[in-house]
Write an enzyme that holds these catalytic residues in place. Structure first.
Site, mmCIF file in Angstrom:
data_model
loop_
_atom_site.group_PDB
_atom_site.id
_atom_site.type_symbol
_atom_site.label_atom_id
_atom_site.label_comp_id
_atom_site.label_asym_id
_atom_site.label_seq_id
_atom_site.Cartn_x
_atom_site.Cartn_y
_atom_site.Cartn_z
ATOM 1 N N HIS A 180 -25.923 12.913 -31.150
ATOM 2 C CA HIS A 180 -26.103 14.166 -31.977
ATOM 3 C C HIS A 180 -26.682 15.277 -31.345
ATOM 4 O O HIS A 180 -26.321 16.167 -31.867
ATOM 5 C CB HIS A 180 -27.349 13.479 -32.887
ATOM 6 C CG HIS A 180 -28.733 13.578 -32.308
ATOM 7 N ND1 HIS A 180 -29.200 12.833 -31.756
ATOM 8 C CD2 HIS A 180 -29.703 14.567 -32.276
ATOM 9 C CE1 HIS A 180 -30.640 12.839 -31.445
ATOM 10 N NE2 HIS A 180 -30.800 14.119 -31.771
ATOM 11 N N ASP A 181 -27.406 15.396 -30.132
ATOM 12 C CA ASP A 181 -27.661 16.626 -29.439
ATOM 13 C C ASP A 181 -26.905 16.941 -28.380
ATOM 14 O O ASP A 181 -27.180 17.418 -27.529
ATOM 15 C CB ASP A 181 -29.216 16.285 -29.003
ATOM 16 C CG ASP A 181 -30.242 17.018 -30.211
ATOM 17 O OD1 ASP A 181 -29.802 17.461 -30.913
ATOM 18 O OD2 ASP A 181 -31.252 16.353 -29.966
ATOM 19 N N LYS A 184 -26.649 20.158 -26.937
ATOM 20 C CA LYS A 184 -27.722 21.148 -25.946
ATOM 21 C C LYS A 184 -27.308 21.060 -24.616
ATOM 22 O O LYS A 184 -27.987 21.793 -23.921
ATOM 23 C CB LYS A 184 -28.844 20.097 -26.090
ATOM 24 C CG LYS A 184 -29.622 20.298 -27.469
ATOM 25 C CD LYS A 184 -31.022 19.753 -27.685
ATOM 26 C CE LYS A 184 -31.644 19.891 -28.754
ATOM 27 N NZ LYS A 184 -32.957 19.219 -28.913
ATOM 28 N N HIS A 209 -26.757 24.425 -31.074
ATOM 29 C CA HIS A 209 -26.318 23.287 -30.416
ATOM 30 C C HIS A 209 -25.579 22.215 -31.247
ATOM 31 O O HIS A 209 -24.816 21.464 -30.912
ATOM 32 C CB HIS A 209 -27.563 22.564 -29.836
ATOM 33 C CG HIS A 209 -28.568 21.714 -30.905
ATOM 34 N ND1 HIS A 209 -29.407 22.463 -31.548
ATOM 35 C CD2 HIS A 209 -28.439 20.494 -31.144
ATOM 36 C CE1 HIS A 209 -30.098 21.510 -32.360
ATOM 37 N NE2 HIS A 209 -29.597 20.168 -32.139
ATOM 38 N N HIS A 234 -26.997 17.210 -38.385
ATOM 39 C CA HIS A 234 -28.363 16.407 -38.512
ATOM 40 C C HIS A 234 -29.489 17.405 -38.594
ATOM 41 O O HIS A 234 -30.635 16.959 -38.810
ATOM 42 C CB HIS A 234 -28.523 15.648 -37.084
ATOM 43 C CG HIS A 234 -28.750 16.384 -35.852
ATOM 44 N ND1 HIS A 234 -27.569 16.962 -35.123
ATOM 45 C CD2 HIS A 234 -29.708 16.965 -35.224
ATOM 46 C CE1 HIS A 234 -28.016 17.600 -34.128
ATOM 47 N NE2 HIS A 234 -29.257 17.620 -34.078
ATOM 48 N N HIS A 235 -29.304 18.636 -38.640
ATOM 49 C CA HIS A 235 -30.712 19.755 -38.951
ATOM 50 C C HIS A 235 -30.600 20.248 -40.471
ATOM 51 O O HIS A 235 -31.311 20.908 -40.861
ATOM 52 C CB HIS A 235 -30.818 20.642 -37.921
ATOM 53 C CG HIS A 235 -31.268 20.108 -36.509
ATOM 54 N ND1 HIS A 235 -32.362 19.833 -36.475
ATOM 55 C CD2 HIS A 235 -30.433 20.060 -35.403
ATOM 56 C CE1 HIS A 235 -32.632 19.458 -35.050
ATOM 57 N NE2 HIS A 235 -31.388 19.592 -34.620
ATOM 58 N N ASP A 261 -34.606 11.564 -35.909
ATOM 59 C CA ASP A 261 -34.564 12.571 -34.970
ATOM 60 C C ASP A 261 -36.225 13.209 -35.042
ATOM 61 O O ASP A 261 -36.681 13.722 -34.172
ATOM 62 C CB ASP A 261 -33.591 13.686 -35.342
ATOM 63 C CG ASP A 261 -33.481 15.071 -34.157
ATOM 64 O OD1 ASP A 261 -33.741 14.444 -33.081
ATOM 65 O OD2 ASP A 261 -33.156 16.058 -34.662
HETATM 66 FE FE FE2 Z 1 -32.257 15.661 -31.651
HETATM 67 FE FE FE2 Z 2 -30.789 18.611 -32.631
#
Ligand code: FE2
Ligand code: FE2
Length: 308
Positions: A180-181, A184, A209, A234-235, A261
């Site tokens: 998911h990240d 980044k 990201h 996811h955010h 998360d």
């Molecule tokens: Fe995360």
């Molecule tokens: Fe994230």
């Protein structure tokens, strides 16, 4: 003039014995790169004593992806042994190595290697659920995106088990969580590690990201669209207050990963600038977000029960 990338990149010392197909090189006194280990042989098979390894070995940049695949393969074998030996610390360390190696060059050809990793965790979960559940509780000093991703994955597989997901769905949610990240890796590390409130511009970069991750995963040979959506969404929040697009129609996997998360970020004990939150306190805080319409009540309740 365009900057040209160096032709040779350092090979990590702890992984030298893993390379078979990838040739390794050393630098002589006039700084020329000379062949040290040819393709098709492992260092151990050359029976060279440890002390006689040159201080630094390199591989050609064009071999990097092949090198990552060799390392992933060896670590996946190790992971299987670690899971069976029921040792959560070893499992976590091996996972850190796999994900670190993958995130060092996250693109098509390397990302696919961790499909096998998640498959191992999911297929052995029924037998070894305690080890995998405990992964989250094994604390590591240096909190990074890699560790956060592994923790979110462990909790997500636990959730999936609790909700009786099929094995195929467990694999999908494990990959959604682990990746998911991944975006980044494209965000400036100064921003990622800043132990202070970010400026508006920095926060915009941080938010990106989600899009970077989606773009990385679109280029990969993944079997399920949900994995890309989880990186992108996811955010996002159900009341439209999230980012990057403020959508309210969020994929189910992205909703689950998004909630886990937040829980992981609140409860981990490795952030220098604040104390970890006790699980119950973190759940109470998340409950407020359920009441205000940000998270799904059903997912929240299922998740809370999956922690028991
Ligand atoms: Fe995360
Ligand atoms: Fe994230």
């Amino acid at each position: 003039m365009a900057l040209s990338l160096p032709k040779y990149v350092p090979a990590r010392k702890s992984q030298l014995n893993f390379y078979r197909a990838v040739p390794l090189y050393y630098q002589n006194q006039s700084k020329d790169f000379m062949l040290y280990k040819p393709a098709g042989l492992k260092l151990t098979e050359m029976r060279i004593e440890q002390e006689r390894y040159p201080e630094k070995l390199y591989m050609k940049r064009i071999d990097k992806l092949r090198g990552i695949r060799e390392v992933q393969k060896e670590f996946n074998l190790q992971l299987k042994i670690d899971i069976q030996s029921n040792n959560a610390i070893n499992v976590k360390n091996t996972l850190v190595n796999i994900v670190q190696e993958t995130f060092s060059e996250p693109r098509s050809g390397s990302i696919e290697g961790i499909i096998e990793t998640v498959k191992l965790l999911v297929s052995d979960f029924a037998k070894e659920s305690e080890v995998i559940k405990n992964l989250f509780r094994v604390s590591n000093k240096d909190y990074t995106t890699v560790l956060h991703s592994i923790n979110v994955m462990a909790l997500a597989i636990g959730y999936a088990h609790h909700e009786n997901f099929s094995t195929a769905e467990k694999k999908v949610i494990g990959l959604c969580a682990l990746l998911h990240d991944v975006g980044k890796t494209k965000v400036n590390s100064g921003i990622l590690k800043a132990p202070r409130k970010l400026t508006d511009d920095e926060f915009e970069e941080m938010k990106a990201h989600t899009i970077y991750g989606y773009e990385i995963l679109v280029k990969c040979n993944l079997f399920n669209h949900e994995i890309k959506l989880a990186a992108l969404q996811h955010h996002e929040k159900l009341d439209g207050s999230g980012y990057p697009k403020k959508v309210t129609d969020i994929s189910r996997m992205a909703q689950i990963v998004g909630l886990i998360d937040c829980y992981e970020a609140l409860t981990n004990d490795d952030r220098p600038y604040r104390d970890p939150m006790a699980p119950l306190r973190a759940l109470t805080l998340l409950k407020d977000d359920v009441v205000s319409g940000k998270f799904s009540r059903r997912i929240f309740e299922k998740f809370a029960y999956s922690l028991i």
